[in-house]
Write a protein that holds these residues in place. Structure first.
Motif, PDB file in Angstrom:
ATOM      1  N   TYR A  71      28.655   3.682  71.127  1.00 56.50           N
ATOM      2  CA  TYR A  71      27.846   3.936  72.318  1.00 56.50           C
ATOM      3  C   TYR A  71      28.445   5.116  73.071  1.00 56.50           C
ATOM      4  CZ  TYR A  71      25.371   2.831  76.670  1.00 56.50           C
ATOM      5  OH  TYR A  71      24.575   2.873  77.776  1.00 56.50           O
ATOM      6  N   VAL A  72      27.597   6.091  73.402  1.00 55.34           N
ATOM      7  CA  VAL A  72      28.061   7.267  74.138  1.00 55.34           C
ATOM      8  C   VAL A  72      27.257   7.392  75.424  1.00 55.34           C
ATOM      9  CG1 VAL A  72      28.438   9.758  74.075  1.00 55.34           C
ATOM     10  CG2 VAL A  72      28.593   8.434  71.953  1.00 55.34           C
ATOM     11  N   ASP A  73      27.961   7.362  76.554  1.00 58.87           N
ATOM     12  CA  ASP A  73      27.378   7.639  77.873  1.00 58.87           C
ATOM     13  C   ASP A  73      27.487   9.138  78.105  1.00 58.87           C
ATOM     14  OD1 ASP A  73      26.359   5.487  79.322  1.00 58.87           O
ATOM     15  OD2 ASP A  73      28.334   4.816  79.964  1.00 58.87           O
ATOM     16  N   CYS A  74      26.371   9.820  78.179  1.00 52.84           N
ATOM     17  CA  CYS A  74      26.365  11.272  78.377  1.00 52.84           C
ATOM     18  C   CYS A  74      26.133  11.599  79.847  1.00 52.84           C
ATOM     19  CB  CYS A  74      25.277  11.911  77.529  1.00 52.84           C
ATOM     20  SG  CYS A  74      25.520  11.712  75.754  1.00 52.84           S
ATOM     21  N   GLU A  75      26.840  12.600  80.322  1.00 49.21           N
ATOM     22  CA  GLU A  75      26.724  13.016  81.725  1.00 49.21           C
ATOM     23  C   GLU A  75      25.377  13.669  82.025  1.00 49.21           C
ATOM     24  OE1 GLU A  75      28.773  12.397  84.232  1.00 49.21           O
ATOM     25  OE2 GLU A  75      30.260  11.425  82.961  1.00 49.21           O
ATOM     26  N   THR A  76      24.836  14.404  81.062  1.00 49.23           N
ATOM     27  CA  THR A  76      23.625  15.192  81.302  1.00 49.23           C
ATOM     28  C   THR A  76      22.647  15.050  80.138  1.00 49.23           C
ATOM     29  OG1 THR A  76      24.484  17.161  80.175  1.00 49.23           O
ATOM     30  CG2 THR A  76      24.993  16.940  82.546  1.00 49.23           C
TER      31      THR A  76
END
Length: 150
Positions: A71-76
Motif C-alpha cells: 500500500y502506497v500513500d501518495c502525497e499528490t
C-alpha cells in the motif's frame, strides 16, 4: 526488532524486481545483495520510503498472490500518476487503485487526500466517493471530489 516485507520469487527475478522498485521510488536504496555459492543473487534487501523489503529467489512453488498487497500513500496526484505508470508497465491494472506489476506483486496506490476526503464528509457523500473510487482503475482525486460535490 524490525519487521520487513519478504517477497518470495520462484522465477529468479528477485534482483530485477528490487532494482526496479528502487529505481522508481524516491529516496529508495539497496541495502544488501547476498549471493549463493554459484555467485547468483539469492536475496536483496532494500528500502522504500523508510520501509525495509527483502526479495528472495527461491525454488519452491510459492506464488505471489493479490491477497497481500503493498500500500502506497501518495502525497499528490502526480505521485499517483508516476507510480501507476511505472508499476503497470508490463503489469495489469486492477479496480479501485490496485494493480499487479510485471513481477506479480500487487500494489494499492492511493492519494493521501482520500482519507481526509472521506473523514470530512457526510455519509451520503462518502458513499458517492467510494462508489466512484470502485469504478476507477487508477485513482483520480478530482473525480472523487466531483463525486463528493454531486
Amino acid at each position: 526488532m524490525q519487521t520487513s516485507t519478504f517477497l518470495y520469487f520462484n522465477d529468479g527475478r528477485a534482483e530485477e524486481a528490487a532494482d526496479y522498485y528502487v529505481g522508481i521510488f524516491p529516496d529508495a536504496k539497496i541495502l544488501d545483495r547476498q549471493r549463493g555459492i554459484e555467485g547468483k543473487v539469492t536475496t536483496v534487501t532494500f528500502e522504500l520510503a523508510g520501509q525495509r523489503y527483502i526479495t528472495y529467489n527461491g525454488e519452491l512453488e510459492f506464488p505471489l498472490t493479490p491477497a497481500i498487497s503493498l500500500y502506497v500513500d501518495c502525497e499528490t496526484q502526480q505521485e499517483v500518476d508516476t507510480l501507476w505508470s511505472a508499476l503497470t508497465l508490463g503489469g495489469q491494472e486492477g479496480p479501485g487503485g490496485s494493480l499487479t506489476d510485471r513481477f506479480g506483486v500487487t500494489w494499492q496506490i492511493y492519494p493521501k487526500a482520500l482519507r481526509q476526503l472521506l473523514d470530512d464528509t457526510e455519509p451520503a457523500a462518502a458513499e458517492r466517493i467510494l462508489n466512484a473510487m470502485h469504478g476507477m482503475k487508477k485513482i483520480e482525486l478530482q473525480g472523487l471530489i466531483d463525486a463528493r460535490d454531486r
